[in-house]
Design an enzyme around this catalytic site. Structure first.
Site, PDB file in Angstrom:
ATOM      1  CG  ASP A 130      34.390  44.252  60.712  1.00  0.00           C
ATOM      2  OD1 ASP A 130      34.258  44.574  59.519  1.00  0.00           O
ATOM      3  OD2 ASP A 130      34.725  43.109  61.067  1.00  0.00           O
ATOM      4  CG  ASP A 163      31.949  43.268  55.945  1.00  0.00           C
ATOM      5  OD1 ASP A 163      32.785  42.821  55.135  1.00  0.00           O
ATOM      6  OD2 ASP A 163      32.204  43.460  57.148  1.00  0.00           O
TER       7      ASP A 163
END
Length: 184
Positions: A130, A163
């Protein structure tokens, strides 16, 4: 005439899937590779001070770090199994869906491309990379209810391109399904 229409629909569905899903997957993986190469782990790089940073975090769990503390012997097979089931379900729904609009297929292709990006990370890295971090001036909100005190940092958990594609796809698909029900 109907058969020709059906073939055109299938071509449109296939082209949409084969364009959008790989585009999302490749964009996600290239962005993650760049982050791994240029941003040290857990050292945010401010892009918009007090609001947006590029960061390098590794999430062994699901959304918001759920299941991150499970042992690898349980966590990795669990994510592989649930991801495989989700991919099969998305593809089945994708090719069985009969809709004249292109938009539901775009939404599903976004979801599929994002899912593939995160699955790739889990298989080859053991965790998801991330790197997009939004926050508000590193501020905390504090409060109490009776004897219970709480502290909430004004930030959204770090996320990635995959995401974002999944989120946009799910929101778009939800909106389209709600709109379809209204018409009926």
């Amino acid at each position: 005439m109907r058969e020709g229409h059906g073939n055109n629909r299938m071509r449109m569905k296939t082209k949409t899937l084969l364009f959008i899903s790989p585009l999302v997957f490749l964009t996600d993986q290239v962005a993650k590779w760049i982050i791994i190469q240029t941003v040290p782990l857990s050292h945010p790089v401010p892009i918009i001070p007090d609001f947006f940073d590029l960061t390098h975090t590794r999430n062994p769990g699901a959304a918001f770090g759920a299941f991150a503390n499970l042992p690898d012997s349980i966590r990795l097979p669990f994510f592989f199994t649930t991801s495989t089931i989700a991919l099969i379900a998305i593809l089945l729904y994708y090719f069985r869906l009969s809709d004249e609009r292109r938009s539901p297929f775009v939404a599903l292709a976004l979801i599929l491309g994002g899912a593939l990006g995160n699955i790739f990370d889990r298989i080859f890295r053991g965790e998801v990379i991330d790197f997009l971090s939004f926050h508000w001036k590193n501020q905390w909100v504090n409060g109490s209810i009776g004897t219970w005190n709480w502290h909430i940092k004004l930030e959204w958990p770090a996320f990635n391109v995959a995401d974002a594609a999944i989120t946009v796809g799910v929101i778009g698909l939800t909106f389209l399904l709600m709109k379809s029900k209204e018409k009926r």
